[in-house]
Design an enzyme around this catalytic site. Sequence first.
Site, mmCIF file in Angstrom:
data_model
loop_
_atom_site.group_PDB
_atom_site.id
_atom_site.type_symbol
_atom_site.label_atom_id
_atom_site.label_comp_id
_atom_site.label_asym_id
_atom_site.label_seq_id
_atom_site.Cartn_x
_atom_site.Cartn_y
_atom_site.Cartn_z
ATOM 1 N N GLY C 131 14.106 13.433 12.294
ATOM 2 C CA GLY C 131 12.891 13.512 11.489
ATOM 3 C C GLY C 131 12.154 14.765 11.882
ATOM 4 O O GLY C 131 12.269 15.805 11.239
ATOM 5 N N HIS C 340 -16.445 -4.709 7.573
ATOM 6 C CA HIS C 340 -16.305 -5.933 6.777
ATOM 7 C C HIS C 340 -16.153 -7.181 7.632
ATOM 8 O O HIS C 340 -16.113 -8.287 7.109
ATOM 9 C CB HIS C 340 -15.086 -5.824 5.849
ATOM 10 C CG HIS C 340 -15.309 -5.004 4.636
ATOM 11 N ND1 HIS C 340 -15.478 -3.638 4.668
ATOM 12 C CD2 HIS C 340 -15.406 -5.353 3.323
ATOM 13 C CE1 HIS C 340 -15.654 -3.184 3.445
ATOM 14 N NE2 HIS C 340 -15.626 -4.194 2.601
ATOM 15 N N GLY C 341 -16.038 -6.992 8.938
ATOM 16 C CA GLY C 341 -15.899 -8.153 9.812
ATOM 17 C C GLY C 341 -14.644 -8.933 9.484
ATOM 18 O O GLY C 341 -13.632 -8.381 9.096
ATOM 19 N N GLU C 365 5.815 13.442 6.342
ATOM 20 C CA GLU C 365 5.470 14.812 5.970
ATOM 21 C C GLU C 365 5.079 15.637 7.179
ATOM 22 O O GLU C 365 4.218 16.508 7.108
ATOM 23 C CB GLU C 365 4.298 14.834 4.973
ATOM 24 C CG GLU C 365 4.623 14.252 3.624
ATOM 25 C CD GLU C 365 5.371 15.197 2.716
ATOM 26 O OE1 GLU C 365 5.722 16.321 3.117
ATOM 27 O OE2 GLU C 365 5.631 14.809 1.576
ATOM 28 N N SER C 368 1.609 13.810 13.041
ATOM 29 C CA SER C 368 0.415 14.437 13.609
ATOM 30 C C SER C 368 0.772 15.332 14.789
ATOM 31 O O SER C 368 0.169 16.386 15.002
ATOM 32 C CB SER C 368 -0.568 13.369 14.087
ATOM 33 O OG SER C 368 -1.103 12.691 12.985
#
Lengths: 259, 339, 405
Positions: C131, C340-341, C365, C368
Amino acid sequence: MKIVVPVKVVPDTAATLKVEDGRVTWGDAPLVLNPWDEFAVEAALQTVEKHGGTVAVISMGDESALEAIRKALAMGAKEAVRIDDEALAGADVGVTAQVLAAAVRKMGDVDMVFFGRQAIDGDTGLTPMYTARALGWPFVGLVSAFTEMDPAGRSFAAERSVGEAKQTLRATMPAVVTIAKEFAEPRYPSFMGIRKASRAKVPVWTLADLGLEAPAARVRWPEISMPPKREVKVEFIEGATPREIAEKLVDKLIEAKVL
Amino acid sequence: MSKIAVYVDHFGGKAAAASWEALTAAQTLAQGLGGEVVAVVLGQGVEALAQEAARRGPKAVLVADDAALADYVPDAYADTLVALTAAHDIAVWVFPTTMRGREVAGLTAAGLQVGALPDVTDLAVEDGKIVATRPVYAGKLLAKVETEPPAVVTTRVRAFPAAEAGEAAAEIISVAAQVSETAQNVQSLGFSQAAQGVSLTEASIIVSGGRGVANTNKVPGDEKEKAQKGFEMLGELARLLGGALGASRAAVDAGYISYDHQVGQTGKVVSPDLYIACGISGAIQHLAGMRTSKVIVAINTDPEAPIFKVARYGVVADLWDVVPELINVIKERGLAKNE
Amino acid sequence: MDFQLTDEHRMVQQMVRDFAQKEVAPKVKEYDRRHEPMPGVLERMGELGILGISIPVKYGGQGMDYISLGLVSEELEYVDSTLRVVMSVHMGLCALSILHWGTEEQKQKFLVPLAKGEKVGAGAFTEPGHGSDFARIQGTARREGDVYILNGEKMWISLATKADYALVTMRTDPEADPPHRGLTAFIVDLHSPGVTRGDIKGKLGVRAGSTGWIAFNNVEVPVENRIGEEGEGFKVTMSAFDRGRYTVGAGAAGLIRAALDASVAYARERRTFGQPIGQHQLIKQKIARMARDYEITRLLYLQTGWLMNQGRRFTRQASLTKWFGTEAAFRAAHEAIQIHGAYGYSDEYDVERFFRNSRGAMIYEGSSEIQTLIQADYALGYRYDKPLRKELPPYDPEEWLAEGA
């Protein structure tokens, strides 16, 4: 056929509205083509696609009206005109209709005028009727489909809602109609259309161009306000039997004007 | 003396109840402006309607009973009203804002070249001006509007009380129909049944069910079958009121009803005039979808259910007891929109 | 310096936004739950011209510029990452590579149907064993007369089972030293004999999409399908990644915006301790970071698109946008769940889907880590861009809107 669609620019429906210094503001929410007008533009495009012809849009307003005009052009309208004049500030429905009627006459050879049902800001829904009378043309409201369309024979028939039922009306051309949302889903603008619309130079007509003196407005809007905030404290409805509860509840709902 | 005229809207031999509300509004104008209230009925074979109008309090009823007006054609009706305006010294027209009422009102106002105040929720006279309030921006804001007579006003449905039917009957006066050339170019080709059902987002009344719908011993079957019967019952109530049927996420997830009916943050966001929540606890994501409803009614056996915090009217009872009675009361009082 | 979007850009943005909201948003959750691609979406994108948005008209495209591609990516990912993945691979990896490196014949044969949406494209570079170290891929392409014989397996290929064509890079020279010089790129018709493919299920995110593997077993590919020269495959592939990264970065802006909008709506509605949670400082901090990161990512991708329009090299900016944007998107989705908990932990709300979707973008792509090394090497001067034999065509409205061959 030549179909004219008057369009209006309004704040986006999702905008949070506020009243500041007696004027309505919507922050930086965008101005968009009045959603009801999109149905009118779509109906006009479908009609000329079937029977040949072009769609023209007119809009009365300052430069912000270009937002509405460009969307209509991007959907496929071929011509556009904007009407702007200082003397039109404070125009009411009657004034607007006179202006639109004069513009339609100036364009010439117009077979039909398609309006959206109402503008989501003023919500009056009256401009189409006033325009029809100013032009002296028949009026058919809330059209959901054309059952006949005979431009050569100068007549058409339309199915429309009258509330409890659907009615089919036949009328001669030229005529003014309003288009209901049942007519068809408005198309997305094509990319080609977007490009043409963004480059289009939209001519501006003044009252002088229309040969009109500034008509006087008869209706005024002296004040606009937020509806009062109701503090909701629940009222429990009680009764000895479910029937009694139901009776009391229905009474309350009638009192609250929702039944 | 100038008159305030009320257009009596009708269809299929029945008067639109909102016409009597317009009558009440007209009385307010008559008091403020001076003048008499007359009711106006157009059509063919409309004697019974005229008699009904005559008992609702106007000074007189003007009836144009004519073959030319047999079918409802807005242009023809408006032409007649325009002609009546001068002939009978009518200063203000009041229409109920039904679909037909709005059309004819607009054409009449335009024909008279006067201002129109559409869809008003209240009405007053100040210094000889007609002043009214109306909802704008889809009801998010209120506008005060004003104009001087001669003018046209249309009253929002249910905003004014209906004029009551009394014993006394006003005089019924026959008047002529008037149809312009433009209107003669419009013919009605007939009527047909309108499509039934109203969408959730457009309904002004919604009846909604939650998990609690299946929780009953009043009908046989398993949980799903009970829920189905329950939603049928709620659907019947909705239909009678001319409204739509909604559901909470819990009900949809439990398979009681399809996702199209889901009201809530992750379903449809609605804002009807009346929201009747049956067996719905009132979890926050449901509230987010309906809390801006004008009037919320909650029916739930649990008095602590959060829905009662946003409800205007609460009923702590079994929906299976109360809803059938609501249906009965509505039918008996003639409040049903659809029989 | 004009930071305004043109009317054209705004209308393109609105159109794609409306399409995604009306036609995809209502059902995406259901298909995400089922790990199934949404039927009909690719066809609709083709019909509406979205699949050819930034391809010249004379090659069947819509003739919009590269900034429009970025705007489209943002709007699509706002609704779901799977939509933007389509743009990344069909346009970023495949179609634009043909526009960049293809001969006129190749453009007519392959680019036109791709731009018209008649065919769907993908990019097949990654292998089960390679990769990040793409230079060392093992799949081979052996020249025999006027065909190449391809053998090998590619994995983690978006639209593997849906695409008609793929840009495939294989090793033509096993002896090449350094190994990256031995790679060559091809356009392969995936319906060719010897091609087998299958879906990979069970991914953490991007579930309403299609990711799979493609195996090549003595697949014959005509010489005419070779993109670029023999040995240029690495450069072709890297340039494809530049464009892919641009769309991924632009898409990340959309995901951040989606997380932000959801969080703002919830924070204004939900009340604790007597007030909406938007009034609590720790919630404010989360919202502020999302708002900040949205602006930054957006500016980064718009600048990248501008460079592409100018015909200037944009490798560094695309990498930076992708790196920053995808990490910011993951953080935004993560914090959105927190805001949102417990509700954020359930799929009743969309934020958990944003979170799962965002996690993949930091891996594909160019991970990182790869982007970090790239940026360091640019900064340290160990890496600089030498001109390529061919450059991606700049956006020239007159050229791009001209009709006809």
